[in-house]
Scaffold this active site. Structure first.
Site, PDB file in Angstrom:
ATOM      1  N   GLY A  31       0.816  -1.220   0.127  1.00  0.00           N
ATOM      2  CA  GLY A  31       0.044  -0.017  -0.151  1.00  0.00           C
ATOM      3  C   GLY A  31       0.963   1.158   0.188  1.00  0.00           C
ATOM      4  N   LEU A  32       0.212   2.422   0.034  1.00  0.00           N
ATOM      5  CA  LEU A  32       0.962   3.652  -0.176  1.00  0.00           C
ATOM      6  C   LEU A  32       1.845   3.929   1.259  1.00  0.00           C
ATOM      7  CD1 LEU A  32      -1.937   5.934  -1.768  1.00  0.00           C
ATOM      8  CD2 LEU A  32       0.208   5.054  -2.782  1.00  0.00           C
ATOM      9  N   SER A  33       2.669   4.961   1.091  1.00  0.00           N
ATOM     10  CA  SER A  33       3.432   5.314   2.214  1.00  0.00           C
ATOM     11  C   SER A  33       2.402   5.866   3.139  1.00  0.00           C
ATOM     12  CB  SER A  33       4.409   6.191   1.754  1.00  0.00           C
ATOM     13  OG  SER A  33       5.148   6.881   2.958  1.00  0.00           O
ATOM     14  N   GLY A  34       2.509   5.536   4.550  1.00  0.00           N
ATOM     15  CA  GLY A  34       1.429   6.108   5.438  1.00  0.00           C
ATOM     16  C   GLY A  34       0.087   5.531   5.628  1.00  0.00           C
ATOM     17  N   SER A  35      -0.053   4.436   4.723  1.00  0.00           N
ATOM     18  CA  SER A  35      -1.350   3.771   4.651  1.00  0.00           C
ATOM     19  C   SER A  35      -1.376   2.770   5.973  1.00  0.00           C
ATOM     20  CB  SER A  35      -1.585   2.913   3.446  1.00  0.00           C
ATOM     21  OG  SER A  35      -0.591   1.741   3.330  1.00  0.00           O
ATOM     22  N   GLY A  36      -0.533   2.473   6.828  1.00  0.00           N
ATOM     23  CA  GLY A  36      -0.785   1.594   7.833  1.00  0.00           C
ATOM     24  C   GLY A  36      -0.291   0.344   7.958  1.00  0.00           C
ATOM     25  N   LYS A  37       0.572   0.053   6.579  1.00  0.00           N
ATOM     26  CA  LYS A  37       1.192  -1.223   6.506  1.00  0.00           C
ATOM     27  C   LYS A  37       2.057  -1.779   7.713  1.00  0.00           C
ATOM     28  CE  LYS A  37       3.632  -0.133   3.212  1.00  0.00           C
ATOM     29  NZ  LYS A  37       3.161   1.488   3.091  1.00  0.00           N
ATOM     30  N   SER A  38       3.158  -1.146   8.062  1.00  0.00           N
ATOM     31  CA  SER A  38       3.872  -1.486   9.302  1.00  0.00           C
ATOM     32  C   SER A  38       3.225  -1.531  10.531  1.00  0.00           C
ATOM     33  CB  SER A  38       5.096  -0.442   9.311  1.00  0.00           C
ATOM     34  OG  SER A  38       5.770  -0.437   8.294  1.00  0.00           O
ATOM     35  N   SER A 105       5.893  -1.548  -2.418  1.00  0.00           N
ATOM     36  CA  SER A 105       5.778  -2.707  -3.718  1.00  0.00           C
ATOM     37  C   SER A 105       4.732  -2.086  -4.634  1.00  0.00           C
ATOM     38  CB  SER A 105       5.571  -4.162  -3.159  1.00  0.00           C
ATOM     39  OG  SER A 105       4.589  -4.176  -2.217  1.00  0.00           O
TER      40      SER A 105
END
Length: 207
Positions: A31-38, A105
């Site tokens: 997902g986008l940067s800041g989407s909450g993946k991590s 990605s």
């Protein structure tokens, strides 16, 4: 390469997973940067770890401190970054772990290349679909502001495209609902596909 042969180990992936009481898998958070993946991947890893499962989280920033410290952010380097991560994830899954990865990605080709390393069902694509407007409002690293000013080039979502997955196993918008509910949804999915074997009591949910 003709002189290099594959050495078959006496202990296989199934045996390693059985010893740990789980079926190994790779969850690929994109997902986008800041989407909450991590954040989402980290919360899931914590829940799994606290209940005795064996995990490892590969994070997009962390791998650039070592494994991929020699790479920049050109298209070629970003491809190589994910190629290396995919191979490392494959080794970790082979060791019997539940592996979580959190990487932007941005292209389907990159993600499909990693998926192709695994047998059917062992690569779980989790599309963190939080809208660009929300991601930009969060901007935890100040990267969107820099990208808008032209200080960062090829920034995904601003000056470089993000290709939405066409067949992700799971889609989660972190701007809707709370983190605990989202984690429990992920745990329920892992139970349903028999990763968590045997099931264990997690936060009273019987997962």
């Amino acid at each position: 390469m003709s002189n290099i042969v594959w050495h078959q180990h006496a202990i296989d992936q199934a045996a390693r997973g059985a010893q740990k009481g789980q079926n190994p898998v790779l969850l690929w958070f994109t997902g986008l940067s800041g989407s909450g993946k991590s954040t989402l991947a980290g919360a899931l890893e914590r829940a799994l770890f606290e209940h005795g499962f064996h995990t490892y989280l590969l994070d997009g920033d962390n791998v650039r401190h070592g494994l991929c410290k020699d790479l920049g952010f050109s298209i070629e380097d970003r491809d190589e970054n994910l190629r290396r991560v995919g191979e490392v994830a494959k080794l970790m899954v082979d060791s019997g772990l539940v592996v979580l990865s959190a990487f932007i990605s941005p292209t389907r080709e990159e993600r499909d290349r990693v998926r192709a390393l695994f047998p059917q069902g062992q690569f779980v694509e989790v599309h963190v679909s939080t809208p660009l407007s929300v991601c930009e409002s969060r901007d935890p690293k100040g990267l969107y502001a820099k990208a808008r000013k032209g200080e960062i080039t090829n920034f995904t979502g601003i000056s470089s495209p993000y290709e939405v997955p066409e067949s992700a196993e799971l889609t989660i918008d972190t701007s809707k609902g709370d983190l605990d509910t989202q984690v429990h949804g992920l745990l329920a999915y892992l139970k349903a596909i028999d990763v968590l074997n045997p099931p264990r009591e997690i936060a009273g949910a019987g997962i």
